[in-house]
Enzyme design. Sequence first.
Site, PDB file in Angstrom:
ATOM      1  N   HIS A  90       0.907  -1.508   0.160  1.00  0.00           N
ATOM      2  CA  HIS A  90      -0.166   0.129  -0.303  1.00  0.00           C
ATOM      3  C   HIS A  90       0.680   1.425  -0.242  1.00  0.00           C
ATOM      4  CE1 HIS A  90       0.253  -0.403   4.462  1.00  0.00           C
ATOM      5  NE2 HIS A  90       0.033   0.792   4.376  1.00  0.00           N
ATOM      6  N   ASP A 133       5.977   4.239   5.249  1.00  0.00           N
ATOM      7  CA  ASP A 133       6.370   3.745   6.085  1.00  0.00           C
ATOM      8  C   ASP A 133       6.936   2.377   4.755  1.00  0.00           C
ATOM      9  OD1 ASP A 133       4.362   3.367   6.968  1.00  0.00           O
ATOM     10  OD2 ASP A 133       5.057   1.849   8.366  1.00  0.00           O
ATOM     11  N   HIS A 138       1.650   3.617   1.818  1.00  0.00           N
ATOM     12  CA  HIS A 138       2.531   4.616   3.382  1.00  0.00           C
ATOM     13  C   HIS A 138       3.617   4.699   2.647  1.00  0.00           C
ATOM     14  CE1 HIS A 138      -1.962   3.525   5.975  1.00  0.00           C
ATOM     15  NE2 HIS A 138      -1.495   5.036   5.199  1.00  0.00           N
TER      16      HIS A 138
HETATM   17 ZN   LIG Z   1       0.123   1.321   6.751  1.00  0.00          ZN
END
Ligand SMILES: [Zn+2]
Length: 290
Positions: free
Chosen positions: A95, A99, A97
Site C-alpha cells: 500500500h 513507511d 504509506h
Molecule cells: Zn500502513
Amino acid sequence: MAIRSIETLYEQVRNAAPAAAPYETATVEAVAPGIRVLALRTPTLPPAAHTNVYLVGPEIGPVAVVDPGSPYPDQQAVLDQFLAQVPIDLVLLTHHHGDHIGGAAALAARWGVPIAAHAATARRLEGIVEVTSLLGDGDRVHGLTAVHTPGHAEGHLCFEQDGFTIAGDMVAGIGTILIDPSEGDMALYLASLELLLARPAATLLPAHGPPIVDGPAKLREYLAHRRMREARVVAALGETPALLDELLPAAYGDTPRMMWPLAERSLRAHLDKLVNEGRARFDGAARWSR
Ligand SMILES: [Zn+2]
C-alpha cells in the site's frame, strides 16, 4: 479538525514516544520457503521502528522486493548489498504509506526494475512513486497471488504463497494497525480481516514484527478486539450529542495517553461506520449521539 495524513500522525506519536532501542545492523533471514526478510529502520508507528522488506524468489534470485520502505541511505545500502549478490526483477507494494514506499522509487531506478501495486495505491502515489504495473485481486505475480484487502488503505494488497501470506498492514507482529478515516475505512477493514480468515490457514508475515504462525487465531483476535471497541463506542454515545474529545475517555480509557491522537482517529472511523449503519447520529458539524 483538519484531516492530517497518517505520516503526520505517526510522527506525532514518535515525538511523544520513549527513545527507540539502540539500532542493530539488519540481517537477511529466511522466514518461509522462497521468502526472506530484511527489517529496515523506517519512520513508522511506535513501538515499531522497522518495516519488513520481504524478498521473494529462489536463493540465487531473481527476487521480488516487497515494501522497500526505508528512506534512509544507510538502510538502503544494506538492501543494495544483498541485491548485489541476488538479482532483483520487481518491486511490489502492499500500500501507499510512507513507511512502505520510502525507498521504492530509488530502488527501482537504481536496478532498473518495474514497480507493481494496486490501482488505488498508484493513484495515491502519483508524483511520488511511478507504479508501472497494476495488480488486482487474484492476479498472479512472481509466484504470489495478490489479495485485495482494503480498509487500512484503499489499495491494500496481501500476497499469498503456499501457506504464507505477506500481510502488509492488515495485522502487526508489533504495535497496532491504525484505521485513519481520511484514507481508511473500518467496515472495509473488518470485511478484509474476515476475507483473510476465510482463506486457507496461513502464517502471516506482517510488515512490522515477527511472523505470526497461527494466522487465523490472530485474525480472530483482531476481529474480536475491534468488535469490543465498537461496543465501547456505542456504549459511550448518549442522547446528548458529544464531541470526539468527550467520547474518547469512555471509549479508549484503556489506551495509553500517548496514543490518544491515533485513538481519536480510530474513534472517528468507528463512528463513521456506525453512522453508515444507522447506529449513531452525526450533527454534521462535530458531535455524535445515539
Ligand atoms: Zn500502513
